[in-house]
Design a protein around this motif. Sequence first.
Motif, PDB file in Angstrom:
ATOM      1  N   UNK A   2       0.832  -1.188   0.000  1.00 38.99           N
ATOM      2  CA  UNK A   2       0.000   0.000   0.000  1.00 38.99           C
ATOM      3  C   UNK A   2       0.873   1.246   0.000  1.00 38.99           C
ATOM      4  N   UNK A   3       0.419   2.259  -0.714  1.00 40.03           N
ATOM      5  CA  UNK A   3       1.117   3.543  -0.749  1.00 40.03           C
ATOM      6  C   UNK A   3       0.086   4.658  -0.839  1.00 40.03           C
ATOM      7  N   UNK A   4       0.416   5.806  -0.302  1.00 37.93           N
ATOM      8  CA  UNK A   4      -0.388   7.011  -0.473  1.00 37.93           C
ATOM      9  C   UNK A   4       0.200   7.782  -1.645  1.00 37.93           C
ATOM     10  N   UNK A   5      -0.566   7.927  -2.728  1.00 33.99           N
ATOM     11  CA  UNK A   5      -0.022   8.533  -3.938  1.00 33.99           C
ATOM     12  C   UNK A   5      -1.002   9.531  -4.534  1.00 33.99           C
ATOM     13  N   UNK A   6      -0.492  10.329  -5.474  1.00 34.77           N
ATOM     14  CA  UNK A   6      -1.353  11.228  -6.244  1.00 34.77           C
ATOM     15  C   UNK A   6      -1.031  11.070  -7.718  1.00 34.77           C
ATOM     16  N   UNK A   7      -2.085  11.126  -8.542  1.00 31.86           N
ATOM     17  CA  UNK A   7      -1.945  10.948  -9.983  1.00 31.86           C
ATOM     18  C   UNK A   7      -1.918  12.279 -10.722  1.00 31.86           C
ATOM     19  N   UNK A   8      -2.375  13.325 -10.064  1.00 33.46           N
ATOM     20  CA  UNK A   8      -2.345  14.671 -10.605  1.00 33.46           C
ATOM     21  C   UNK A   8      -2.172  15.635  -9.445  1.00 33.46           C
ATOM     22  N   UNK A   9      -1.447  16.726  -9.608  1.00 32.54           N
ATOM     23  CA  UNK A   9      -1.274  17.670  -8.498  1.00 32.54           C
ATOM     24  C   UNK A   9      -2.602  18.290  -8.078  1.00 32.54           C
ATOM     25  N   UNK A  10      -2.676  18.661  -6.815  1.00 29.81           N
ATOM     26  CA  UNK A  10      -3.896  19.281  -6.310  1.00 29.81           C
ATOM     27  C   UNK A  10      -3.877  19.350  -4.803  1.00 29.81           C
ATOM     28  N   UNK A  11      -5.054  19.514  -4.211  1.00 32.98           N
ATOM     29  CA  UNK A  11      -5.182  19.576  -2.767  1.00 32.98           C
ATOM     30  C   UNK A  11      -5.036  18.205  -2.130  1.00 32.98           C
ATOM     31  N   UNK A  12      -5.154  18.137  -0.803  1.00 32.02           N
ATOM     32  CA  UNK A  12      -5.009  16.855  -0.111  1.00 32.02           C
ATOM     33  C   UNK A  12      -5.950  15.775  -0.629  1.00 32.02           C
ATOM     34  N   UNK A  13      -7.085  16.190  -1.208  1.00 28.16           N
ATOM     35  CA  UNK A  13      -8.062  15.205  -1.692  1.00 28.16           C
ATOM     36  C   UNK A  13      -7.553  14.376  -2.862  1.00 28.16           C
ATOM     37  N   UNK A  14      -6.459  14.800  -3.534  1.00 25.83           N
ATOM     38  CA  UNK A  14      -5.948  14.012  -4.663  1.00 25.83           C
ATOM     39  C   UNK A  14      -5.164  12.797  -4.185  1.00 25.83           C
ATOM     40  N   UNK A  15      -4.835  12.739  -2.904  1.00 26.96           N
ATOM     41  CA  UNK A  15      -4.125  11.575  -2.379  1.00 26.96           C
ATOM     42  C   UNK A  15      -5.063  10.379  -2.307  1.00 26.96           C
ATOM     43  N   UNK A  16      -4.569   9.236  -2.699  1.00 25.99           N
ATOM     44  CA  UNK A  16      -5.358   8.003  -2.607  1.00 25.99           C
ATOM     45  C   UNK A  16      -4.491   6.869  -2.086  1.00 25.99           C
ATOM     46  N   UNK A  17      -5.125   5.940  -1.395  1.00 25.93           N
ATOM     47  CA  UNK A  17      -4.444   4.751  -0.911  1.00 25.93           C
ATOM     48  C   UNK A  17      -4.562   3.689  -1.996  1.00 25.93           C
ATOM     49  N   UNK A  18      -3.422   3.227  -2.521  1.00 27.23           N
ATOM     50  CA  UNK A  18      -3.441   2.340  -3.679  1.00 27.23           C
ATOM     51  C   UNK A  18      -2.452   1.203  -3.500  1.00 27.23           C
ATOM     52  N   UNK A  19      -2.757   0.087  -4.158  1.00 25.15           N
ATOM     53  CA  UNK A  19      -1.840  -1.048  -4.232  1.00 25.15           C
ATOM     54  C   UNK A  19      -0.848  -0.799  -5.362  1.00 25.15           C
ATOM     55  N   UNK A  20       0.442  -0.881  -5.058  1.00 23.42           N
ATOM     56  CA  UNK A  20       1.493  -0.719  -6.058  1.00 23.42           C
ATOM     57  C   UNK A  20       2.534  -1.807  -5.836  1.00 23.42           C
ATOM     58  N   UNK A  21       3.350  -2.094  -6.850  1.00 25.66           N
ATOM     59  CA  UNK A  21       4.380  -3.120  -6.659  1.00 25.66           C
ATOM     60  C   UNK A  21       5.413  -2.710  -5.611  1.00 25.66           C
ATOM     61  N   UNK A  22       5.910  -3.681  -4.880  1.00 23.13           N
ATOM     62  CA  UNK A  22       7.024  -3.434  -3.972  1.00 23.13           C
ATOM     63  C   UNK A  22       8.257  -3.096  -4.807  1.00 23.13           C
ATOM     64  N   UNK A  23       8.960  -1.990  -4.519  1.00 19.80           N
ATOM     65  CA  UNK A  23      10.126  -1.643  -5.327  1.00 19.80           C
ATOM     66  C   UNK A  23      11.254  -2.654  -5.142  1.00 19.80           C
ATOM     67  N   UNK A  24      12.022  -2.849  -6.184  1.00 17.46           N
ATOM     68  CA  UNK A  24      13.184  -3.724  -6.117  1.00 17.46           C
ATOM     69  C   UNK A  24      14.429  -2.879  -5.878  1.00 17.46           C
ATOM     70  N   UNK A  25      15.242  -3.238  -4.883  1.00 19.30           N
ATOM     71  CA  UNK A  25      16.450  -2.451  -4.639  1.00 19.30           C
ATOM     72  C   UNK A  25      17.473  -2.661  -5.744  1.00 19.30           C
ATOM     73  N   UNK A  26      17.938  -1.552  -6.323  1.00 17.83           N
ATOM     74  CA  UNK A  26      18.954  -1.622  -7.357  1.00 17.83           C
ATOM     75  C   UNK A  26      20.350  -1.701  -6.761  1.00 17.83           C
ATOM     76  N   UNK A  27      21.377  -1.613  -7.589  1.00 17.54           N
ATOM     77  CA  UNK A  27      22.753  -1.645  -7.081  1.00 17.54           C
ATOM     78  C   UNK A  27      22.996  -0.553  -6.043  1.00 17.54           C
ATOM     79  N   UNK A  28      23.536  -0.943  -4.901  1.00 16.10           N
ATOM     80  CA  UNK A  28      23.815   0.000  -3.830  1.00 16.10           C
ATOM     81  C   UNK A  28      22.603   0.406  -3.021  1.00 16.10           C
TER      82      UNK A  28
END
Length: 306
Positions: A2-28
């Motif tokens: 789960x992540x709190x994200x926004x798809x377009x800039x705006x007020x606090x109401x643009x934030x949504x709780x969404x399922x996203x992939x777990x990031x993979x750690x790159x080199x370092x």
Amino acid sequence: MLASLFRTPGGPEVLELAEVPVPLPGPGEVLVRVLAAGVQPADAAIRGGWTPPGAEIALPAVPGNEFAGVVEQLGAGSYGWEKGDEVLGFRLLGGHAQYVAVPGDQLVPKPAGMGWAEAGSLSASGQTAHVALSELGVGAGDTLLLHGASGGVGTVAVQLARAWGATVIGVAGERNHDYLQGLGAVPVAYGPGLADRVRAAAPDGVTAVLDAAGHGSLEASLDLGAAPDRIGTIVDYPAAVRLGLRSLRGPRTAARLTELTDLWQTGALHLEIAATLPLSQAPEAHRQVEAGHVRGKLVLTPWATD
């Protein structure tokens, strides 16, 4: 995750709780399971459409530039860390999520006695205060006028300035005056007559000014004794340009963050947590931060349930 994200800039109401992939750690890089993440005015500004100098914001974007948690996975070449290490750290975006991938040199060990909310709230406010006071040259014998003294940055700045030998005149709402006195500042109230109240508290004038509040604080500070090159802001950059004053920015580093955790361990640094909120309440956290008057920091706990 789960992540709190926004798809377009705006007020606090643009934030949504969404399922996203777990990031993979790159080199370092290191993957951290985030247990606490502070909410900063910069997070709200980015959500509203501001892009920090030199940065690129790709949408959808996850705010959050400070966090604390447990190392879950190591990328190639991420020396110095082990799975299960408790850490706190920083990056531009991505902290308001259940996992974050971050360069290993942007992490430091979490002190054993430090709570998760405190650890997740330290980096941004602590490093911002440290950079600003260093840039202004605040030290022994100074009288610092600090606007926004009871907020996240202000709380740390009061204590650092006092530790470095300065007297602090802290501007805040009256409900926070006892709190500021407890930190070692001389409190004065906002509102009409501010300059007169500062002169009464510092009859010999002030030698440096740090604006962590905005809302005309720089204009109110011009005739109180400090030289223009010792008056600066971390929030109202347009006013600083217009008035010929300092826009205070600087790099965050693990060395600076380590200095702050060391101060905390000696008891010289208190961290104030206004509230902890689940990730689903990120919009409310943004509203409160933008409204001002938060004592200390608001912290999101990404694995908490409502």
